[in-house]
Design a protein around this motif. Structure first.
Motif, PDB file in Angstrom:
ATOM      1  N   PHE A 162     -13.147  -5.683  16.653  1.00 55.66           N
ATOM      2  CA  PHE A 162     -11.853  -5.846  17.301  1.00 55.66           C
ATOM      3  C   PHE A 162     -11.839  -7.100  18.173  1.00 55.66           C
ATOM      4  N   TYR A 163     -12.955  -7.373  18.817  1.00 58.85           N
ATOM      5  CA  TYR A 163     -13.070  -8.601  19.606  1.00 58.85           C
ATOM      6  C   TYR A 163     -12.988  -9.825  18.689  1.00 58.85           C
ATOM      7  N   ALA A 164     -13.676  -9.759  17.573  1.00 61.38           N
ATOM      8  CA  ALA A 164     -13.661 -10.877  16.619  1.00 61.38           C
ATOM      9  C   ALA A 164     -12.248 -11.117  16.089  1.00 61.38           C
ATOM     10  N   LEU A 165     -11.506 -10.049  15.834  1.00 66.98           N
ATOM     11  CA  LEU A 165     -10.126 -10.200  15.366  1.00 66.98           C
ATOM     12  C   LEU A 165      -9.280 -10.930  16.400  1.00 66.98           C
ATOM     13  N   THR A 175      -8.780  -7.418   8.555  1.00 67.83           N
ATOM     14  CA  THR A 175      -8.611  -5.966   8.539  1.00 67.83           C
ATOM     15  C   THR A 175      -8.506  -5.461   7.104  1.00 67.83           C
ATOM     16  N   GLN A 176      -7.741  -6.145   6.274  1.00 65.54           N
ATOM     17  CA  GLN A 176      -7.604  -5.747   4.875  1.00 65.54           C
ATOM     18  C   GLN A 176      -8.948  -5.833   4.150  1.00 65.54           C
ATOM     19  N   MET A 177      -9.743  -6.848   4.463  1.00 67.39           N
ATOM     20  CA  MET A 177     -11.052  -6.995   3.828  1.00 67.39           C
ATOM     21  C   MET A 177     -11.972  -5.833   4.213  1.00 67.39           C
ATOM     22  N   ILE A 178     -11.917  -5.416   5.474  1.00 62.66           N
ATOM     23  CA  ILE A 178     -12.769  -4.317   5.939  1.00 62.66           C
ATOM     24  C   ILE A 178     -12.344  -3.010   5.294  1.00 62.66           C
ATOM     25  N   VAL A 179     -11.041  -2.776   5.233  1.00 66.30           N
ATOM     26  CA  VAL A 179     -10.546  -1.557   4.597  1.00 66.30           C
ATOM     27  C   VAL A 179     -10.946  -1.549   3.131  1.00 66.30           C
ATOM     28  N   ALA A 180     -10.791  -2.667   2.462  1.00 66.92           N
ATOM     29  CA  ALA A 180     -11.149  -2.741   1.039  1.00 66.92           C
ATOM     30  C   ALA A 180     -12.642  -2.487   0.829  1.00 66.92           C
ATOM     31  N   GLN A 181     -13.455  -2.899   1.778  1.00 70.57           N
ATOM     32  CA  GLN A 181     -14.899  -2.697   1.677  1.00 70.57           C
ATOM     33  C   GLN A 181     -15.241  -1.209   1.716  1.00 70.57           C
ATOM     34  N   HIS A 182     -14.460  -0.424   2.457  1.00 67.47           N
ATOM     35  CA  HIS A 182     -14.768   0.995   2.627  1.00 67.47           C
ATOM     36  C   HIS A 182     -14.078   1.889   1.600  1.00 67.47           C
ATOM     37  N   ILE A 183     -13.175   1.329   0.810  1.00 69.68           N
ATOM     38  CA  ILE A 183     -12.522   2.128  -0.227  1.00 69.68           C
ATOM     39  C   ILE A 183     -13.400   2.084  -1.472  1.00 69.68           C
ATOM     40  N   THR A 237      -9.719 -20.265   7.706  1.00 68.20           N
ATOM     41  CA  THR A 237     -10.019 -19.173   8.630  1.00 68.20           C
ATOM     42  C   THR A 237      -9.008 -18.053   8.403  1.00 68.20           C
ATOM     43  N   PRO A 238      -9.486 -16.866   8.045  1.00 64.36           N
ATOM     44  CA  PRO A 238      -8.536 -15.763   7.821  1.00 64.36           C
ATOM     45  C   PRO A 238      -7.976 -15.261   9.149  1.00 64.36           C
ATOM     46  N   ASP A 239      -6.760 -14.758   9.106  1.00 66.45           N
ATOM     47  CA  ASP A 239      -6.192 -14.180  10.325  1.00 66.45           C
ATOM     48  C   ASP A 239      -6.641 -12.728  10.461  1.00 66.45           C
TER      49      ASP A 239
END
Length: 123
Positions: A11-14, A75-83, A68-70
């Motif tokens: 969350f800090y990185a975001l 967030t979408q990349m992290i969600v996709a990683q866990h699906i 640099t991704p926003d």
């Protein structure tokens, strides 16, 4: 088992990434203004040297901003990683069990309602 799925540092990185993108836009604006007003401030013989540096900074800022991704993309990349198929199956099984329990409760409640209505009609 109680470890967080997503690190709080994420969350800090975001937050930092969004600020970085903002800083890069500001850097590009400053560079554009510097190039526009430089002829009024810098001697003609030094103009090329300074202009080249500012243009390089402008291009680097622009490239970094583009690659640099926003925070939304991260967030979408992290969600996709866990699906995964396994996680989807687990969620489906959990949903089926919850629906089965709800159906059981509805059947039990309707049977009790019928019983109470029949007991009340018999009196």
């Amino acid at each position: 088992m109680n470890d967080p799925i997503i690190s709080p540092w994420l969350f800090y990185a975001l937050f930092v990434v969004d600020n970085l993108k903002c800083a890069l836009v500001i850097s590009m604006i400053i560079c554009a203004c510097a190039i526009a007003f430089m002829p009024m401030v810098v001697a003609e013989e030094d103009f090329g040297k300074y202009a080249k540096r500012i243009v390089i900074l402008f291009v680097i800022s622009g490239l970094l901003m583009v690659v640099t991704p926003d925070s939304k993309t991260i967030t979408q990349m992290i969600v996709a990683q866990h699906i995964t198929e396994s996680n989807i199956e687990k969620a489906g099984q959990l949903t089926e069990r919850a629906v089965d329990k709800i159906i059981e409760k509805i059947i039990k409640a309707s049977m009790e309602l019928n019983k109470s209505q029949n007991d009340g009609a018999g009196k």
